[in-house]
Design a protein around this motif. Structure first.
Motif, PDB file in Angstrom:
ATOM      1  N   SER A 165      94.681  31.398  15.202  1.00  0.00           N
ATOM      2  CA  SER A 165      93.345  30.892  15.522  1.00  0.00           C
ATOM      3  C   SER A 165      92.817  31.553  16.789  1.00  0.00           C
ATOM      4  CB  SER A 165      93.383  29.378  15.709  1.00  0.00           C
ATOM      5  OG  SER A 165      93.784  28.732  14.519  1.00  0.00           O
ATOM      6  N   GLY A 166      91.507  31.768  16.842  1.00  0.00           N
ATOM      7  CA  GLY A 166      90.880  32.302  18.033  1.00  0.00           C
ATOM      8  C   GLY A 166      90.973  33.802  18.185  1.00  0.00           C
ATOM      9  N   TYR A 167      91.432  34.510  17.150  1.00  0.00           N
ATOM     10  CA  TYR A 167      91.590  35.964  17.245  1.00  0.00           C
ATOM     11  C   TYR A 167      90.346  36.734  16.838  1.00  0.00           C
ATOM     12  CZ  TYR A 167      96.523  36.301  18.490  1.00  0.00           C
ATOM     13  OH  TYR A 167      97.720  36.257  19.175  1.00  0.00           O
ATOM     14  N   SER A 168      89.311  36.046  16.410  1.00  0.00           N
ATOM     15  CA  SER A 168      88.051  36.688  16.046  1.00  0.00           C
ATOM     16  C   SER A 168      88.301  37.855  15.101  1.00  0.00           C
ATOM     17  CB  SER A 168      87.310  37.122  17.307  1.00  0.00           C
ATOM     18  OG  SER A 168      86.015  37.594  17.003  1.00  0.00           O
ATOM     19  N   SER A 169      87.747  39.045  15.410  1.00  0.00           N
ATOM     20  CA  SER A 169      87.907  40.223  14.559  1.00  0.00           C
ATOM     21  C   SER A 169      88.931  41.208  15.109  1.00  0.00           C
ATOM     22  CB  SER A 169      86.557  40.935  14.395  1.00  0.00           C
ATOM     23  OG  SER A 169      85.665  40.155  13.639  1.00  0.00           O
ATOM     24  N   VAL A 177      86.183  33.432  10.596  1.00  0.00           N
ATOM     25  CA  VAL A 177      84.979  34.255  10.466  1.00  0.00           C
ATOM     26  C   VAL A 177      85.325  35.735  10.604  1.00  0.00           C
ATOM     27  CG1 VAL A 177      82.724  34.779  11.491  1.00  0.00           C
ATOM     28  CG2 VAL A 177      83.457  32.398  11.229  1.00  0.00           C
ATOM     29  N   GLY A 178      86.262  36.053  11.506  1.00  0.00           N
ATOM     30  CA  GLY A 178      86.672  37.442  11.680  1.00  0.00           C
ATOM     31  C   GLY A 178      87.237  38.051  10.415  1.00  0.00           C
ATOM     32  N   ALA A 179      88.045  37.282   9.690  1.00  0.00           N
ATOM     33  CA  ALA A 179      88.591  37.770   8.423  1.00  0.00           C
ATOM     34  C   ALA A 179      87.475  38.017   7.415  1.00  0.00           C
ATOM     35  CB  ALA A 179      89.605  36.768   7.870  1.00  0.00           C
ATOM     36  N   ALA A 180      86.519  37.100   7.353  1.00  0.00           N
ATOM     37  CA  ALA A 180      85.398  37.277   6.419  1.00  0.00           C
ATOM     38  C   ALA A 180      84.579  38.509   6.777  1.00  0.00           C
ATOM     39  CB  ALA A 180      84.522  36.027   6.407  1.00  0.00           C
ATOM     40  N   PHE A 181      84.358  38.748   8.064  1.00  0.00           N
ATOM     41  CA  PHE A 181      83.587  39.916   8.471  1.00  0.00           C
ATOM     42  C   PHE A 181      84.261  41.221   8.051  1.00  0.00           C
ATOM     43  CE2 PHE A 181      80.718  37.904  11.806  1.00  0.00           C
ATOM     44  CZ  PHE A 181      79.551  38.267  11.141  1.00  0.00           C
ATOM     45  N   GLU A 182      85.584  41.240   7.969  1.00  0.00           N
ATOM     46  CA  GLU A 182      86.261  42.441   7.490  1.00  0.00           C
ATOM     47  C   GLU A 182      85.939  42.708   6.023  1.00  0.00           C
ATOM     48  OE1 GLU A 182      88.103  45.032   8.713  1.00  0.00           O
ATOM     49  OE2 GLU A 182      87.340  44.234  10.607  1.00  0.00           O
ATOM     50  N   GLY A 183      85.479  41.680   5.320  1.00  0.00           N
ATOM     51  CA  GLY A 183      85.079  41.850   3.925  1.00  0.00           C
ATOM     52  C   GLY A 183      83.590  42.023   3.744  1.00  0.00           C
ATOM     53  N   ARG A 184      82.907  42.394   4.799  1.00  0.00           N
ATOM     54  CA  ARG A 184      81.438  42.448   4.778  1.00  0.00           C
ATOM     55  C   ARG A 184      80.885  43.534   3.858  1.00  0.00           C
ATOM     56  NH1 ARG A 184      83.603  44.597   9.174  1.00  0.00           N
ATOM     57  NH2 ARG A 184      82.997  46.674   9.885  1.00  0.00           N
ATOM     58  N   LEU A 185      81.715  44.511   3.444  1.00  0.00           N
ATOM     59  CA  LEU A 185      81.237  45.601   2.604  1.00  0.00           C
ATOM     60  C   LEU A 185      81.475  45.337   1.123  1.00  0.00           C
ATOM     61  CD1 LEU A 185      82.370  48.648   4.769  1.00  0.00           C
ATOM     62  CD2 LEU A 185      80.155  47.503   4.719  1.00  0.00           C
ATOM     63  N   MET A 186      81.900  44.140   0.775  1.00  0.00           N
ATOM     64  CA  MET A 186      82.100  43.772  -0.631  1.00  0.00           C
ATOM     65  C   MET A 186      80.758  43.771  -1.370  1.00  0.00           C
ATOM     66  SD  MET A 186      85.411  42.856  -1.208  1.00  0.00           S
ATOM     67  CE  MET A 186      85.493  44.544  -0.628  1.00  0.00           C
ATOM     68  N   LYS A 187      80.843  43.902  -2.707  1.00  0.00           N
ATOM     69  CA  LYS A 187      79.604  43.831  -3.483  1.00  0.00           C
ATOM     70  C   LYS A 187      79.075  42.410  -3.547  1.00  0.00           C
ATOM     71  CE  LYS A 187      81.977  43.764  -7.986  1.00  0.00           C
ATOM     72  NZ  LYS A 187      82.135  44.499  -9.259  1.00  0.00           N
ATOM     73  N   HIS A 188      79.930  41.433  -3.270  1.00  0.00           N
ATOM     74  CA  HIS A 188      79.499  40.051  -3.103  1.00  0.00           C
ATOM     75  C   HIS A 188      79.673  39.673  -1.634  1.00  0.00           C
ATOM     76  CE1 HIS A 188      79.217  39.438  -7.396  1.00  0.00           C
ATOM     77  NE2 HIS A 188      80.456  39.875  -7.555  1.00  0.00           N
ATOM     78  N   PRO A 189      78.850  38.776  -1.103  1.00  0.00           N
ATOM     79  CA  PRO A 189      78.999  38.408   0.304  1.00  0.00           C
ATOM     80  C   PRO A 189      80.329  37.711   0.561  1.00  0.00           C
ATOM     81  CG  PRO A 189      77.448  36.945  -0.790  1.00  0.00           C
ATOM     82  CD  PRO A 189      77.739  38.060  -1.748  1.00  0.00           C
ATOM     83  N   ALA A 190      81.040  38.158   1.585  1.00  0.00           N
ATOM     84  CA  ALA A 190      82.273  37.483   1.970  1.00  0.00           C
ATOM     85  C   ALA A 190      81.945  36.088   2.498  1.00  0.00           C
ATOM     86  CB  ALA A 190      83.012  38.302   3.028  1.00  0.00           C
ATOM     87  N   ILE A 191      82.924  35.189   2.377  1.00  0.00           N
ATOM     88  CA  ILE A 191      82.690  33.780   2.711  1.00  0.00           C
ATOM     89  C   ILE A 191      83.756  33.290   3.679  1.00  0.00           C
ATOM     90  CG2 ILE A 191      82.479  31.435   1.773  1.00  0.00           C
ATOM     91  CD1 ILE A 191      81.846  32.686  -0.929  1.00  0.00           C
TER      92      ILE A 191
END
Length: 255
Positions: free
Chosen positions: A39-43, A106-120
């Motif tokens: 927890s707290g590791y951001s990106s 949120v940091g983990a989701a941001f790593e998936g930001r280039l998916m064809k579907h929005p990361a959640i």
């Protein structure tokens, strides 16, 4: 669909297990998550030592790194197939307002930001959550994805917070609220006489008596009124309202 699930609570946390179980009907589900709580590791990415992914069960991988490490590895060569969607969670506790600056979820989701579907990124907001609470929240996420994810601009993700209540009133699209300054640090002396400190608790939500210009409410408002909060957030942190004003102000300044 090939769905990648990660989190910041650890690979065996009840939230990620409930989420993986609920999403099974949607396709191939693969968990890649930190071996312990991060927890707290951001990106944050780990650059000073090698990472070691270990498949502890079929399609469940534990990594000696951060949440962002887990998604980065998964999307850049760990597997011989591509993912269609990244879902991070279900986090134990809120990711509201300023929390997203620090959140490993949120940091983990941001790593998936280039998916064809929005990361959640998905969080469950409450106290002393039981396994059944995560199961109910995971079912909501399943239905949300099954009904069709909304189209977002590139490099955007959805930050979703689900209140831990027996009866949801529905879901609201919300903007990111504000927290007041964090509580003071806590100072102690360890058994060897050394001064140590604990980071203080998050600040309270800032009172928001009015809706924003769009007529929408904040994420805090949604949670406090038993609604699921759905907030679109983006990688581009440029303040375009200030950009031209600042450029004009500095044109004649030698920097």
């Amino acid at each position: 669909m090939n769905i990648l699930i990660s989190n910041d609570d650890g690979v065996l946390a009840p939230g990620i297990q409930a989420l993986a179980q609920a999403l099974q009907p949607l396709g191939r589900i693969v968990i890649v998550a930190p071996e312990t709580e991060r927890s707290g590791y951001s990106s944050a990415l780990t650059l000073d030592r090698p990472l070691r992914p270990v498949e502890i069960q079929p399609n469940i991988w534990a990594v000696n790194g951060t949440p962002a490490d887990c998604v980065y590895l998964s999307m850049n060569g760990l597997f011989d197939f591509e993912f269609d969607l990244v879902v991070s969670g279900i986090n134990n506790g809120a990711n509201l307002g300023d929390d997203i600056l620090y959140s490993g979820t949120v940091g983990a989701a941001f790593e998936g930001r280039l998916m064809k579907h929005p990361a959640i990124a998905v969080s469950l907001v409450g106290h002393h959550m039981a396994k059944e609470d995560y199961t109910l929240a995971a079912q909501w996420v399943y239905e949300f994805i099954q009904n069709g994810l909304p189209q977002l601009p590139e490099r955007h993700i959805l930050n979703i917070n689900i209140p831990d209540v027996t009866q949801l009133k529905g879901a609201l699209v919300t903007y990111q609220g504000l927290r007041s300054q964090a509580k003071p640090i806590s100072s102690h002396v360890d058994p060897r006489g050394r001064q140590v400190y604990w980071i203080g608790l998050s600040g309270e939500a800032v009172a928001e008596p009015h809706k924003d210009e769009s007529g929408l409410q904040s994420d805090f408002y949604a949670i406090n009124h038993d609604y699921v909060s759905i907030t679109p957030i983006q990688m581009d942190a440029t303040n375009y309202q200030v950009l031209k004003q600042l450029d004009d102000a500095l044109k004649n300044t030698v920097l």
